[in-house]
Motif scaffolding. Structure first.
Motif, short mmCIF file in Angstrom:
data_model
loop_
_atom_site.label_atom_id
_atom_site.label_comp_id
_atom_site.label_asym_id
_atom_site.label_seq_id
_atom_site.Cartn_x
_atom_site.Cartn_y
_atom_site.Cartn_z
N GLY A 75 -18.05 15.04 -12.32
CA GLY A 75 -18.32 16.13 -11.38
C GLY A 75 -17.38 16.08 -10.20
O GLY A 75 -17.22 15.03 -9.58
N GLU A 122 -17.84 17.33 -7.41
CA GLU A 122 -18.59 17.14 -6.16
C GLU A 122 -19.10 15.72 -6.00
O GLU A 122 -19.55 15.34 -4.93
CB GLU A 122 -19.76 18.14 -6.12
CG GLU A 122 -21.00 17.78 -6.95
CD GLU A 122 -20.87 18.00 -8.47
OE1 GLU A 122 -19.73 17.99 -8.99
OE2 GLU A 122 -21.91 18.14 -9.14
N GLY A 171 -22.19 17.36 -16.26
CA GLY A 171 -21.20 18.08 -17.04
C GLY A 171 -21.68 18.62 -18.37
O GLY A 171 -20.86 19.08 -19.16
N GLU A 207 -21.22 24.55 -17.62
CA GLU A 207 -20.25 23.46 -17.67
C GLU A 207 -20.04 23.02 -19.11
O GLU A 207 -19.05 22.37 -19.43
CB GLU A 207 -20.77 22.25 -16.90
CG GLU A 207 -20.93 22.52 -15.44
CD GLU A 207 -20.83 21.22 -14.65
OE1 GLU A 207 -19.84 20.49 -14.86
OE2 GLU A 207 -21.71 20.98 -13.84
MG MG Z 1 -21.26 18.59 -13.01
#
Ligand code: MG
Ligand code: AMP
Length: 418
Positions: free
Chosen positions: A194, A196, A260, A265
């Protein structure tokens, strides 16, 4: 028929189907290795252990006192001549004649001819003779531990597949065994995904989130007896994920990612995963916990789990699907989560058609009944609910909520998830 990860398609799977398919990922336990006693804690026996001795070795005293041959029928003598003493670690050199006694300490072998021990507190002693205060209370054979009463020579002390905890280690040592053949620990490669996701210790970007999963999963892997290969955080970048998975498949027995795999995603990560292996993407009828990716990586066919990114979902899916696989890789036979039944201490919300896993707290009442309450807010990002919980409440797909006082299944959580 056993389900494979790959023939399940896109339909919604039941938890039972997902369990069956993930179990098929561990075809056999990992190879065995000999380890010395001091390194055996938490390991799983690869062969049954046969006792090479009687434990205890000798028939011996369970109390400090005197050893004697207690007459079966006729009235016992008023007092007994004390003809010697035998301490733990020594053997009495001569047999006892009828009517004689010796002083004995706990653990000392009974002299030949003796069959009974009377504790010190029930005796008076004077001028080399011993008087038994309450002869009527003495039973032949009392306070004696028979040779082999714990385990007889040649008996199975511990069966293959047993996890060695504190009691098992004590038992092994009591038989004089200096080590044992155990299955190798699974090596588990772990990474978070990710853009983030930020490592704890770094500055949190404005739209960042700290990487909780790698550390909760590290803990879970360790509690399940695995060795962690921590591969850090990967960005949402297909070539990077492909390279990391391919490398991990070589060095690990199991590869786990988190994040993910959610809708939106999934396509990108799915494409990455499809390059390195054969993977199924599942929607499982459970909450929290979908979706989950599962399959095999590379030529080695290394088992793989792509867990959800939400921290509670990552832990719950680990406990349901990954933990049993880790146990199986170590040769544990009864690998599924332990389940108990408790009474609901309050109404519990769930929806028919899926298994709801709530975080719960167990309590027993004065009658010994087990009650369970929810920890409160149950969102799949509420990691404090896992901290507060000592069990998962498992509400099956047939039920549409649980009324207060109704029985419900719980899976106790503990430090050792075997
Ligand atoms: Mg993610
Ligand atoms: P994803 O499956 O990647 O869409 O992630 C679902 C949610 O879990 C998102 O809110 C992510 O920010 C969050 N998440 C993903 N990975 C982690 C992680 N390692 N630690 C904490 N939260 C995460």
């Amino acid at each position: 028929m056993s389900l494979s990860c790959f023939d399940l398609g896109e339909r919604m799977l039941s938890v039972a189907e997902a369990c069956e398919a993930t179990a098929a990922l561990a075809v056999a336990p990992l190879p065995a290795e000999w380890q010395p006693l001091a390194h055996l804690h938490g390991r799983v026996l690869a062969e049954s252990l046969i006792s090479p001795i009687d434990a205890p070795q000798n028939t011996n005293a369970a109390m400090d006192g005197i050893a004697l041959a207690w007459p079966a029928r006729e009235t016992p003598p008023e007092s007994w001549p004390l003809v010697g003493e035998v301490f733990a670690g020594r053997c009495h050199p001569t047999p006892l004649a009828p009517g004689e006694c010796v002083r004995i300490t706990t653990g000392a072998p009974l002299p030949a001819g003796a069959d009974t021990v009377i504790m010190r507190e029930q005796l008076d002693e004077a001028a080399g003779r011993v008087r038994v205060r309450h002869p009527d209370r003495v039973r032949t054979g009392q306070n004696v531990r028979a040779a082999g009463e714990d385990i007889a020579c040649g008996a199975t002390a511990l069966a293959a597949g047993v996890r060695l905890g504190a009691a098992e280690l004590g038992l092994l040592a009591s038989l004089g065994l200096a080590g044992a053949l155990v299955h190798r620990r699974p090596r588990v490669a772990l990474f978070s995904t990710g853009d983030e996701v930020t490592a704890p210790g770094e500055a949190l970007p404005p739209a960042g989130i700290f990487d909780a999963n790698r550390f909760s999963l590290r803990g879970l892997v360790a509690e399940c007896g695995g060795e962690v290969i921590d591969l850090g955080i990967l960005p949402d970048d297909q070539p990077r994920i492909v390279a990391a998975l391919a490398a991990a498949a070589h060095e690990a027995d199991l590869v786990i990612t988190s994040g993910g795999v959610s809708v939106g995603e999934a396509d990108r990560v799915r494409a990455a995963l499809a390059e390195v292996g054969e993977l199924g993407f599942w929607k499982i009828a459970m909450r929290p916990g979908r979706p989950l990716a599962c399959g095999r990586l590379g030529e080695s066919g290394t088992p793989f789990f792509g867990l959800p990114g939400n921290p509670v979902a990552a832990m719950v899916t680990f406990l349901q699907f990954v933990a049993p696989l880790l146990r199986r890789l170590q040769g544990v036979r009864d690998a599924w989560p332990r389940r108990l039944t408790a009474l609901a201490g309050e109404a519990l919300a769930s929806r028919a058609g899926r298994v709801d896993f709530l975080r719960g707290v167990l309590e027993s009442d004065p009658e010994g009944r087990l009650w369970v309450r929810s920890t409160g807010r149950q969102g799949s990002g509420i990691l404090t609910s896992m901290v507060a919980a000592d069990c998962l409440i498992e509400i099956d797909a047939e039920r549409d909520g649980v009324d207060c006082g109704q029985p419900v299944t719980v899976q106790p959580l503990s430090d050792h998830l075997f």
